[in-house]
Design a protein around this motif. Structure first.
Motif, short mmCIF file in Angstrom:
data_model
loop_
_atom_site.label_atom_id
_atom_site.label_comp_id
_atom_site.label_asym_id
_atom_site.label_seq_id
_atom_site.Cartn_x
_atom_site.Cartn_y
_atom_site.Cartn_z
N ARG A 38 39.06 41.61 34.93
CA ARG A 38 38.65 40.21 34.99
C ARG A 38 39.49 39.44 36.01
NH1 ARG A 38 41.22 37.28 29.59
NH2 ARG A 38 43.40 37.88 29.97
N GLY A 39 39.10 38.20 36.27
CA GLY A 39 39.87 37.29 37.10
C GLY A 39 40.20 37.85 38.47
N LEU A 40 41.45 37.70 38.87
CA LEU A 40 41.88 38.15 40.19
C LEU A 40 41.74 39.66 40.35
CD1 LEU A 40 45.09 35.94 40.53
CD2 LEU A 40 42.98 35.68 41.85
N GLY A 41 42.03 40.42 39.29
CA GLY A 41 41.92 41.87 39.38
C GLY A 41 40.51 42.32 39.68
N LEU A 42 39.55 41.73 38.99
CA LEU A 42 38.14 42.07 39.22
C LEU A 42 37.71 41.69 40.63
CD1 LEU A 42 35.51 43.13 37.86
CD2 LEU A 42 35.01 40.75 37.26
N GLU A 43 38.17 40.53 41.09
CA GLU A 43 37.82 40.10 42.45
C GLU A 43 38.47 40.99 43.50
OE1 GLU A 43 35.96 37.90 45.48
OE2 GLU A 43 35.55 38.15 43.33
N PHE A 44 39.69 41.43 43.26
CA PHE A 44 40.31 42.41 44.17
C PHE A 44 39.45 43.67 44.25
CE2 PHE A 44 44.69 40.43 43.97
CZ PHE A 44 44.92 40.42 45.33
N CYS A 45 38.99 44.15 43.08
CA CYS A 45 38.12 45.33 43.06
C CYS A 45 36.86 45.09 43.88
CB CYS A 45 37.75 45.70 41.63
SG CYS A 45 39.10 46.36 40.64
N ARG A 46 36.24 43.95 43.69
CA ARG A 46 35.00 43.65 44.39
C ARG A 46 35.22 43.60 45.89
NH1 ARG A 46 32.16 39.92 46.83
NH2 ARG A 46 33.81 38.36 46.74
N GLN A 47 36.25 42.89 46.33
CA GLN A 47 36.46 42.74 47.77
C GLN A 47 36.92 44.04 48.43
OE1 GLN A 47 38.48 39.30 49.28
NE2 GLN A 47 37.62 37.92 47.74
#
Length: 231
Positions: free
Chosen positions: A11-20
């Motif tokens: 979730r949050g920043l971790g999930l966005e890091f994964c996405r990017q």
């Protein structure tokens, strides 16, 4: 294809890091406590098959060792310590501090990133980028603290900064870098709805800082926009 291992990836920043990172064609090892409940991460992994989801509670050091053993033959270019907890609660400030919660905050926010660095150092040394990153906070800055409060969280991030600064010196001779990042005040579950920036802007900025990192920068405490922060 470079590889990044991300903790707290659900979730949050971790999930966005994964996405990017997945969108940028990185091999992403996404670690979180309960993959069975990480619906958004699972959906992202279906979209990007080069996302590998692993179970990891960073407070359980035996799990860290087990995952490092499982991934013993891999190379990791960026070890990204994103998992963290806040811990402070209304009405539980000085005078009513919850010491058991404080111990857990220190275990997750300070000790776990160092344990991960120890466990995965061989994999990082085999990588091309050879970089250990941890998400800290401006709230860990002694200089910036003019409002007090948040004793659990502030002390944990200050401790993380101190530990990683030492680690940067200890690892310099092996050409492994250490980067301490402040993501900004982000609109997440932890940051709350009043944050100044969204996860996309924060992670995009931090990825640029990571991409531009050189060993001469090791041990730096840096904001998501690349500006230096006071200790």
């Amino acid at each position: 294809m470079q590889t990044v291992l991300i903790t707290g990836a659900n979730r949050g920043l971790g999930l966005e890091f994964c996405r990017q990172y997945a969108a940028a064609d990185y091999q992403v090892i996404a670690a979180c406590r309960n993959p069975d409940q990480a619906e958004q991460l699972a959906a992202l992994a279906k979209q990007y098959p080069h996302i590998q989801i692993e179970t990891l509670d960073v407070a359980d050091f035996s799990q860290i060792d087990a995952l490092a053993s499982k991934l013993a033959d891999r190379k990791i270019d960026v070890l990204l310590n994103n998992a963290g907890v806040y811990g402070d609660q209304a009405g539980r400030g000085f005078g009513q501090l919850d010491y058991q919660t404080w111990a857990n905050v220190l275990a997750v926010n300070v000790m776990a990133p160092l344990k991960l660095a120890e466990a995965f150092l061989p994999q990082v040394q085999r990588g091309d980028k050879r970089l250990i990153v941890a998400l800290s906070s401006l709230m860990g800055s002694m200089t910036d603290n003019t409002s007090g409060g948040s004793i659990l969280y502030r002390s944990s991030k200050a401790g993380l900064n101190a530990a990683l600064k030492s680690l940067s010196i200890d690892l310099r001779s092996s050409s492994v870098g250490v980067l301490i990042l402040h993501p900004g005040w982000v609109r997440t579950d932890m940051g709350g709805p009043n944050g100044l920036i969204d996860v996309e802007e924060s992670v995009s900025g931090m990825r640029k800082v990571i991409a531009n990192f050189s060993l001469a920068d090791s041990g730096s405490f840096v904001k998501y926009d690349g500006s230096a922060l006071p200790w």
